[in-house]
Write a protein that holds these residues in place. Structure first.
Motif, PDB file in Angstrom:
ATOM      1  N   VAL A  79       0.844  -1.251  -0.247  1.00 42.27           N
ATOM      2  CA  VAL A  79      -0.491   0.106   0.005  1.00 42.27           C
ATOM      3  C   VAL A  79       1.215   1.262   0.293  1.00 42.27           C
ATOM      4  CG1 VAL A  79      -1.549   1.336   0.809  1.00 42.27           C
ATOM      5  CG2 VAL A  79      -1.697  -1.429   1.305  1.00 42.27           C
ATOM      6  N   ILE A  80       0.825   2.026  -1.093  1.00 43.48           N
ATOM      7  CA  ILE A  80       1.500   3.294  -0.705  1.00 43.48           C
ATOM      8  C   ILE A  80       0.198   4.261  -1.333  1.00 43.48           C
ATOM      9  CG2 ILE A  80       3.115   4.626  -2.486  1.00 43.48           C
ATOM     10  CD1 ILE A  80       3.822   2.137  -3.585  1.00 43.48           C
ATOM     11  N   GLY A  81       0.123   4.622  -0.119  1.00 44.75           N
ATOM     12  CA  GLY A  81      -1.195   6.193   0.062  1.00 44.75           C
ATOM     13  C   GLY A  81      -2.588   5.999   0.065  1.00 44.75           C
ATOM     14  N   SER A  82      -3.518   5.846  -0.882  1.00 46.08           N
ATOM     15  CA  SER A  82      -4.203   5.548  -1.306  1.00 46.08           C
ATOM     16  C   SER A  82      -4.192   4.055  -2.483  1.00 46.08           C
ATOM     17  CB  SER A  82      -5.395   6.564  -1.714  1.00 46.08           C
ATOM     18  OG  SER A  82      -5.142   6.729  -3.428  1.00 46.08           O
ATOM     19  N   THR A  83      -2.979   3.742  -2.882  1.00 41.54           N
ATOM     20  CA  THR A  83      -3.201   3.014  -3.432  1.00 41.54           C
ATOM     21  C   THR A  83      -2.229   1.862  -3.902  1.00 41.54           C
ATOM     22  OG1 THR A  83      -2.175   4.759  -5.627  1.00 41.54           O
ATOM     23  CG2 THR A  83      -1.694   2.473  -6.237  1.00 41.54           C
ATOM     24  N   VAL A  84      -2.796   0.690  -3.896  1.00 39.16           N
ATOM     25  CA  VAL A  84      -2.362  -0.802  -3.800  1.00 39.16           C
ATOM     26  C   VAL A  84      -2.221  -1.292  -4.934  1.00 39.16           C
ATOM     27  CG1 VAL A  84      -3.420  -3.300  -2.232  1.00 39.16           C
ATOM     28  CG2 VAL A  84      -4.475  -0.730  -1.590  1.00 39.16           C
ATOM     29  N   PHE A  85      -0.690  -1.869  -4.785  1.00 44.66           N
ATOM     30  CA  PHE A  85       0.188  -2.432  -5.400  1.00 44.66           C
ATOM     31  C   PHE A  85       0.203  -4.084  -5.057  1.00 44.66           C
ATOM     32  CE2 PHE A  85       1.688   1.482  -5.878  1.00 44.66           C
ATOM     33  CZ  PHE A  85       2.307   2.202  -7.231  1.00 44.66           C
ATOM     34  N   ILE A 129      12.280  11.566 -10.880  1.00 42.67           N
ATOM     35  CA  ILE A 129      11.187  11.038  -9.686  1.00 42.67           C
ATOM     36  C   ILE A 129      12.063   9.903  -9.249  1.00 42.67           C
ATOM     37  CG2 ILE A 129       9.210  10.541  -9.887  1.00 42.67           C
ATOM     38  CD1 ILE A 129       8.428  12.464  -8.315  1.00 42.67           C
ATOM     39  N   CYS A 130      12.014   8.905  -9.709  1.00 41.95           N
ATOM     40  CA  CYS A 130      12.781   7.343  -9.591  1.00 41.95           C
ATOM     41  C   CYS A 130      13.993   7.409  -9.179  1.00 41.95           C
ATOM     42  CB  CYS A 130      12.509   6.575 -10.840  1.00 41.95           C
ATOM     43  SG  CYS A 130      11.325   5.342 -10.892  1.00 41.95           S
ATOM     44  N   GLU A 131      14.704   8.062  -9.551  1.00 42.66           N
ATOM     45  CA  GLU A 131      15.813   8.560  -9.241  1.00 42.66           C
ATOM     46  C   GLU A 131      15.918   9.268  -7.636  1.00 42.66           C
ATOM     47  OE1 GLU A 131      18.098   7.158 -10.754  1.00 42.66           O
ATOM     48  OE2 GLU A 131      17.437   6.808 -12.456  1.00 42.66           O
ATOM     49  N   ASP A 132      15.134  10.455  -7.516  1.00 45.92           N
ATOM     50  CA  ASP A 132      15.051  11.261  -6.764  1.00 45.92           C
ATOM     51  C   ASP A 132      15.400  10.275  -5.331  1.00 45.92           C
ATOM     52  OD1 ASP A 132      15.125  13.479  -7.863  1.00 45.92           O
ATOM     53  OD2 ASP A 132      13.166  13.415  -7.741  1.00 45.92           O
ATOM     54  N   VAL A 133      13.706   9.378  -5.309  1.00 48.14           N
ATOM     55  CA  VAL A 133      13.797   8.432  -4.649  1.00 48.14           C
ATOM     56  C   VAL A 133      14.074   6.745  -4.119  1.00 48.14           C
ATOM     57  CG1 VAL A 133      11.171   9.387  -3.820  1.00 48.14           C
ATOM     58  CG2 VAL A 133      11.778   7.236  -5.546  1.00 48.14           C
ATOM     59  N   ASP A 134      14.599   6.774  -4.928  1.00 46.11           N
ATOM     60  CA  ASP A 134      16.039   5.506  -5.157  1.00 46.11           C
ATOM     61  C   ASP A 134      16.215   5.363  -3.696  1.00 46.11           C
ATOM     62  OD1 ASP A 134      16.914   3.484  -6.645  1.00 46.11           O
ATOM     63  OD2 ASP A 134      18.637   4.578  -6.749  1.00 46.11           O
ATOM     64  N   SER A 174      14.151  -1.408  -0.663  1.00 46.06           N
ATOM     65  CA  SER A 174      14.045  -1.633  -1.997  1.00 46.06           C
ATOM     66  C   SER A 174      12.171  -2.413  -2.550  1.00 46.06           C
ATOM     67  CB  SER A 174      14.235  -2.798  -2.126  1.00 46.06           C
ATOM     68  OG  SER A 174      14.252  -4.478  -1.397  1.00 46.06           O
ATOM     69  N   LYS A 175      11.526  -2.307  -1.558  1.00 47.31           N
ATOM     70  CA  LYS A 175       9.898  -3.601  -2.343  1.00 47.31           C
ATOM     71  C   LYS A 175       9.268  -1.956  -2.973  1.00 47.31           C
ATOM     72  CE  LYS A 175       7.470  -1.838   1.720  1.00 47.31           C
ATOM     73  NZ  LYS A 175       5.849  -2.576   3.082  1.00 47.31           N
ATOM     74  N   TYR A 176       9.827  -0.383  -2.841  1.00 47.34           N
ATOM     75  CA  TYR A 176       9.276   0.985  -2.949  1.00 47.34           C
ATOM     76  C   TYR A 176       9.605   1.034  -4.137  1.00 47.34           C
ATOM     77  CZ  TYR A 176       6.559   0.960   1.663  1.00 47.34           C
ATOM     78  OH  TYR A 176       5.874   1.000   2.981  1.00 47.34           O
ATOM     79  N   LEU A 184       2.559   9.246  -8.209  1.00 50.22           N
ATOM     80  CA  LEU A 184       1.753  10.087  -7.329  1.00 50.22           C
ATOM     81  C   LEU A 184       2.231   8.959  -6.198  1.00 50.22           C
ATOM     82  CD1 LEU A 184      -0.961  10.037  -6.247  1.00 50.22           C
ATOM     83  CD2 LEU A 184      -1.841   7.989  -6.959  1.00 50.22           C
ATOM     84  N   ALA A 185       2.559   7.597  -6.352  1.00 54.05           N
ATOM     85  CA  ALA A 185       3.827   6.715  -5.715  1.00 54.05           C
ATOM     86  C   ALA A 185       5.207   7.973  -5.064  1.00 54.05           C
ATOM     87  CB  ALA A 185       3.849   5.702  -6.478  1.00 54.05           C
ATOM     88  N   ALA A 186       5.598   7.868  -6.213  1.00 51.43           N
ATOM     89  CA  ALA A 186       6.674   8.929  -5.421  1.00 51.43           C
ATOM     90  C   ALA A 186       6.992   9.753  -4.147  1.00 51.43           C
ATOM     91  CB  ALA A 186       7.551   8.901  -6.717  1.00 51.43           C
TER      92      ALA A 186
END
Length: 615
Positions: free
Chosen positions: A460-466, A522-527, A531-533, A551-553
């Protein structure tokens, strides 16, 4: 009728269910088929019933029987699959068919619902399953054939053992054909559920005695079912079940019920049925109601190939009549208007078919498809003229058509807000991953459903479920959005690993836009986050879902105290302001963006809504 026509027409196959009076016509050469529901139904009602029944299967039939035995409160979900649902209405003899129940766009409720007779939906569903399983073929399929189709060879050995209390697949179920209870034990008991196919206690005892004679193995049930298919049971005297029915003097209706009980038992052990289930999901809103009078008669479309000039030709059977359509070679038929459309009124096409010698109940689509080769050579007008049809309408005015290249260019040009999805095999959208070519739409949808029910990982990331899962060495992810007080909804699903997964590259002349560079950055920003995120975010980027990446980042940056560069904040603010994100997600985005802005850039302000609203 000439010998030439007779030879072609003789290849058609017809099947009519003795109980449900639905006529199926099939051209086995192409194959092309069509079904005609009972004439007692209006075309619109037949269309509504057919649409309501088409997505469902044996397990759904069990739940419909459960509703018939004990009607659910109004607006309670009876059963659902993908974006279709059957929902209880205030009238227990009617149900609401809710279409697009799970997929939303731009925050608007796209669902429509129609009220349809529940028993007619059940009849249509079982007839369709009979047709697909071969039970309406001539000769009909054996119950053994169905069993072998549903189970593997090792499970078939399991079926030869008597059922016991300890067998894992012998929990109580509802028969999809009879609506009766199937109860495991030292012997299998069958009993009516409520008033479903009601019989008196004495009749139930007789039917149970007949079932007991067949034994407690699938082999015995299949043998008994096949022995009872004949109207003349004297030809089945080798069957102890047939002999018992003759001795008991059971009438035709009871014979049918007993035969379907054996079919229910076989499907039960093949894992195709459903037991009684609690009804939980309550619909507060259903979308827009479409009365029967406004239901468009569903058109049936079939491609019949490419003519000598390279034009794609298709035939339709819809409300306006029978259509012959020609599409340019690079057009996509399901998105484009035809270059030429020739429409024959319904009555005219039926007279044509009857002139060929087919029965009046035959569906015209498979009949006309028999002559696809002639239509290619002569063109639809000349072919119709030679066969005595003079009343048709031609639409020569070319309607601007979107070619596959045009659609790709339009998508790229408007990539400022790419749509979710587009992962079907062969779609070819830039940057998108695609499911393996050998996965049908039904396979994809079934595996997506299984992933959400039994995922390998759920994050779960915010209101999103992967949700992540694996099938046939292919890994896939389903993304759902869940918010308090609202139904969760599926956003997208994509494959992210596997030998047969296709990854579409971006073309060299791909235009510059804000989205893809921002998602990559933004992928690089939160690298540096766990690891699961980072894995989920990187997979979404690699598979062509930049919307979900951003949105997830943002949530991950807030959760793990990561300060996004000012340039990145400016880009995300511009995307929010310019309408890149769905309005239904905007409040969440503004909230998480505001938290980051206040924490890391308190001296800055961003206009996100209008000239009077700043952060």
């Amino acid at each position: 009728m000439t010998e030439y026509f007779a030879e072609r027409i003789s290849t058609l196959r017809y099947a009519t269910h003795p109980r449900r009076n639905i006529v199926h016509t099939l051209n086995p050469a192409l194959p092309v088929g069509g079904s005609v529901l009972p004439p007692s139904m209006s075309p619109r009602r037949a269309t509504a019933v057919s649409k309501a029944a088409s997505p469902f299967n044996y397990g759904d039939a069990c739940l419909i029987w459960q509703h018939l035995a004990d009607p659910a409160p109004a607006r309670t979900e009876i059963t659902a699959i993908d974006d279709d649902a059957l929902v209880a209405s205030p009238d227990p003899e009617m149900v609401f068919h809710v279409d697009s129940a799970d997929y939303w766009h731009d925050g608007e409720d796209p669902r429509i619902y129609r009220e349809v007779p529940v028993r007619e939906v059940l009849d249509q569903l079982l007839d369709t399953l009979d047709h697909h399983s071969g039970l309406l073929d001539d000769p009909p399929a054996s119950a053994h054939d169905l069993w072998n189709r549903f189970v593997s060879s090792d499970e078939y050995q399991y079926s030869r053992r008597p059922l016991t209390f300890t067998d894992s697949r012998t929990t109580e179920s509802i028969g999809p054909y009879t609506g009766w209870r199937l109860i495991p034990g030292e012997r299998v008991c069958v009993k009516p559920l409520g008033r479903n196919n009601f019989r008196t206690p004495e009749q139930v005892r007789v039917i149970q005695a007949v079932v007991d004679l067949a034994g407690s193995t699938v082999d015995g049930w299949c043998d008994a079912h096949d022995a009872l298919r004949s109207d003349d049971l004297r030809s089945s005297r080798t069957s102890v079940v047939a002999a018992e029915i003759l001795a008991r003097g059971l009438g035709a209706d009871d014979r049918r019920l007993v035969r379907e009980v054996f079919l229910d038992l076989m499907l039960w052990q093949a894992g195709q049925t459903s037991g009684p289930q609690p009804l939980k999901n309550q619909y507060q809103t259903l979308g827009a109601f479409i009365p029967e009078s406004e239901v468009a008669c569903g058109s049936v479309y079939r491609s019949i190939g490419v003519d000598a000039a390279g034009y794609k030709m298709s035939i339709h059977f819809g409300e306006s009549g029978f259509e012959f359509s020609s599409y340019t070679p690079d057009s996509l038929s399901f998105l484009s208007e035809p270059e030429l459309r020739v429409t024959v009124p319904r009555e005219g096409i039926r007279q044509l078919c009857e002139g060929f010698g087919v029965p009046s109940y035959a569906h015209p689509l498979p009949v006309v498809s028999l002559f696809a080769d002639e239509i290619h050579v002569l063109g639809p007008q000349e072919w119709l003229r030679r066969n005595g049809v003079v009343d048709w309408v031609e639409d020569y005015t070319p309607v601007p058509s979107s070619s596959a290249a045009d659609l790709t260019r339009d998508f790229v040009a408007t990539m400022h807000r790419p749509p979710a999805g587009g992962h079907g095999s062969g779609v070819g959208l830039p940057g998108k991953s695609e499911f393996p070519p050998n996965w049908s739409r039904e396979t994809v949808m079934e595996r997506l459903r299984k992933v959400t029910l039994e995922p390998r990982t759920r994050t779960v990331i915010g209101s999103t479920v992967f949700y992540e899962g694996e099938f046939d060495d292919v890994w896939l992810c389903v993304i759902r959005r869940q918010r308090k007080g609202k139904h969760s909804r599926t956003i997208t699903a994509y494959p992210f690993a596997g030998d047969d997964v296709v990854f579409n590259e971006f073309p060299d002349d791909y235009p510059r836009n804000l989205v893809i560079p921002a998602a990559r950055a933004i992928c690089e920003d939160v690298d540096s986050t766990p690891s699961k995120y980072t894995r989920l975010i990187r997979n979404a980027l690699a598979c062509g879902e930049p919307y979900e990446v951003i949105l997830a980042a943002l949530h991950v940056a807030e959760k793990f105290q990561i300060a996004l560069p000012l340039e990145r904040m400016n880009t995300v603010a511009q995307l929010i302001f310019s309408g890149f994100f769905n309005p239904v997600d905007k409040s969440e985005l503004v909230e998480v963006f505001s938290a980051l802005a206040e924490r890391d850039y308190p001296e800055k302000s961003w206009v996100l809504v209008d000239s009077t609203s700043c952060i």
